[in-house]
Write a protein that holds these residues in place. Structure first.
Motif, PDB file in Angstrom:
ATOM      1  N   VAL A  21      42.251   6.307  75.967  1.00  0.00           N
ATOM      2  CA  VAL A  21      42.421   5.051  75.238  1.00  0.00           C
ATOM      3  C   VAL A  21      41.210   4.793  74.345  1.00  0.00           C
ATOM      4  O   VAL A  21      41.343   4.386  73.176  1.00  0.00           O
ATOM      5  N   HIS A  24      41.403   7.084  71.255  1.00  0.00           N
ATOM      6  CA  HIS A  24      42.440   6.761  70.277  1.00  0.00           C
ATOM      7  C   HIS A  24      42.391   5.302  69.836  1.00  0.00           C
ATOM      8  O   HIS A  24      43.021   4.952  68.823  1.00  0.00           O
ATOM      9  N   ARG A  25      41.641   4.474  70.620  1.00  0.00           N
ATOM     10  CA  ARG A  25      41.672   3.027  70.404  1.00  0.00           C
ATOM     11  C   ARG A  25      43.119   2.527  70.374  1.00  0.00           C
ATOM     12  O   ARG A  25      43.497   1.651  69.611  1.00  0.00           O
ATOM     13  N   SER A  26      43.910   3.114  71.261  1.00  0.00           N
ATOM     14  CA  SER A  26      45.336   2.789  71.298  1.00  0.00           C
ATOM     15  C   SER A  26      45.916   3.200  72.636  1.00  0.00           C
ATOM     16  O   SER A  26      45.695   4.334  73.087  1.00  0.00           O
ATOM     17  N   ARG A  28      49.193   3.360  73.095  1.00  0.00           N
ATOM     18  CA  ARG A  28      50.309   4.240  72.767  1.00  0.00           C
ATOM     19  C   ARG A  28      49.812   5.642  72.432  1.00  0.00           C
ATOM     20  O   ARG A  28      50.425   6.643  72.811  1.00  0.00           O
ATOM     21  N   GLY A  29      48.711   5.719  71.705  1.00  0.00           N
ATOM     22  CA  GLY A  29      48.144   7.025  71.382  1.00  0.00           C
ATOM     23  C   GLY A  29      47.722   7.785  72.633  1.00  0.00           C
ATOM     24  O   GLY A  29      47.937   8.993  72.754  1.00  0.00           O
ATOM     25  N   ARG A  59      41.869  -6.384  74.040  1.00  0.00           N
ATOM     26  CA  ARG A  59      43.185  -6.031  73.518  1.00  0.00           C
ATOM     27  C   ARG A  59      43.727  -7.185  72.671  1.00  0.00           C
ATOM     28  O   ARG A  59      43.666  -8.347  73.076  1.00  0.00           O
ATOM     29  N   ARG A  62      47.108  -6.202  67.571  1.00  0.00           N
ATOM     30  CA  ARG A  62      46.878  -5.284  66.454  1.00  0.00           C
ATOM     31  C   ARG A  62      45.898  -4.156  66.767  1.00  0.00           C
ATOM     32  O   ARG A  62      45.917  -3.124  66.125  1.00  0.00           O
ATOM     33  N   SER A  63      45.016  -4.337  67.747  1.00  0.00           N
ATOM     34  CA  SER A  63      43.963  -3.336  67.968  1.00  0.00           C
ATOM     35  C   SER A  63      43.476  -3.352  69.409  1.00  0.00           C
ATOM     36  O   SER A  63      43.760  -4.283  70.177  1.00  0.00           O
ATOM     37  N   VAL A  64      42.724  -2.322  69.723  1.00  0.00           N
ATOM     38  CA  VAL A  64      42.094  -2.189  71.040  1.00  0.00           C
ATOM     39  C   VAL A  64      40.625  -1.862  70.809  1.00  0.00           C
ATOM     40  O   VAL A  64      40.300  -0.911  70.065  1.00  0.00           O
TER      41      VAL A  64
END
Length: 305
Positions: A21, A24-26, A28-29, A59, A62-64
């Motif tokens: 996480v 990817h800063r995501s 879902r990624g 969180r 729009r972003s992490v």
């Protein structure tokens, strides 16, 4: 007072997910990289945060982003996790192919007799294996001392070891130099040894070894006396060649000296059989490829002979 200890479970649970996480800063990624659902990633991160007692991510829809605790955890966890992965690859490599350090505990006498012809060819055939020979007369505990295997006469191999024969059984022979026998005469029976100078061997437990004989199928042991006590067969062989006295030795050790007539065998009819030399190791299930390769090499060499 004896204390009860338990192994903490799940100390690394969620770390790989956290690192993914963070990379990817995501969520879902990370889920796509790990092959799991975003919900599973979220649950793993929440469990890790609960266990640490600190939020690791900020969180939004729009972003992490990483919290300060997350940044510090990332700085320490990332290199540590990479080291764990590297360690896993090293261990996996050693478990899949002959590689690494092969440590063998061996008696000094067997090195020229058995191992010198084998080591060079084994090393050439297995360039990723380093061989360490620890020559000792002590009967070491190969597991606790960090050896992969040991080599010993069959009678000194513990019953709970897996044993691989390196030689066929051979006789234990009494030998003396021609000069010694010319001066003192040849013994005709084991009883005659009481009138001879006999070279004695001190066992690792400190006791002087008795001389063993086969008297028409009956095992016979005799306490002998003489001018020299040694802790290894090589010293006894050299002293016998120099005419110090008679020696009782494993037949393969005396072969070269008998062939060159530096020594003469006596009491041939009383020579007992010995079980031979064995390579031994603790457990068939724990054998590593490097040791398996060495065993196979030894077997191929002995079969070729």
């Amino acid at each position: 007072m004896k204390q009860n200890f338990t192994v903490r479970q799940g100390a690394l649970d969620g770390v790989e997910v956290f690192l993914s996480v963070a990379r990817h800063r995501s969520f879902r990624g990370a889920a796509a990289q790990l092959g799991v659902t975003p919900s599973a990633v979220s649950q793993a991160v929440r469990a890790l945060e609960a266990r640490l007692g600190a939020a690791l991510f900020v969180r939004t829809t729009r972003s992490v982003g990483l919290t300060e605790a997350g940044e510090r955890f990332l700085a320490r966890a990332k290199p540590a996790f990479e080291e764990l992965l590297a360690a896993s690859e090293v261990a996996r490599g050693l478990g899949q192919r002959p590689a690494g350090l092969l440590r063998l505990s061996v008696p000094r006498a067997v090195i020229p007799l058995l191992l010198e012809p084998l080591i060079a060819s084994f090393c050439k055939a297995n360039p990723d294996v380093e061989v360490e020979l620890s020559a000792s007369r002590e009967l070491v505990d190969i597991a606790s001392e960090g050896f992969d295997a040991g080599i010993r006469l069959g009678q000194f191999v513990a019953a709970d070891m897996v044993a691989v024969p390196l030689t066929p059984p051979f006789r234990s022979v009494v030998v003396g130099s021609p000069d010694y026998l010319a001066a003192r005469g040849r013994p005709a029976t084991p009883d005659d040894l009481r009138e001879h100078a006999c070279l004695r061997w001190r066992r690792t437990d400190g006791a002087l070894a008795l001389w063993s004989f086969n008297d028409h199928g009956r095992a016979l042991e005799i306490a002998v006396s003489g001018p020299l006590i040694a802790s290894d067969f090589s010293t006894m062989l050299g002293a016998a060649v120099e005419g110090v006295g008679l020696a009782q030795l494993p037949a393969p050790m005396a072969t070269a000296a008998l062939q060159t007539q530096k020594l003469v065998q006596v009491l041939e009819a009383y020579a007992p059989m010995m079980p031979g030399v064995f390579l031994f190791y603790p457990d068939r299930r724990q054998i590593m490829p490097k040791l398996r390769a060495f065993i196979d090499h030894v077997k191929n060499h002995t079969q070729a002979d």
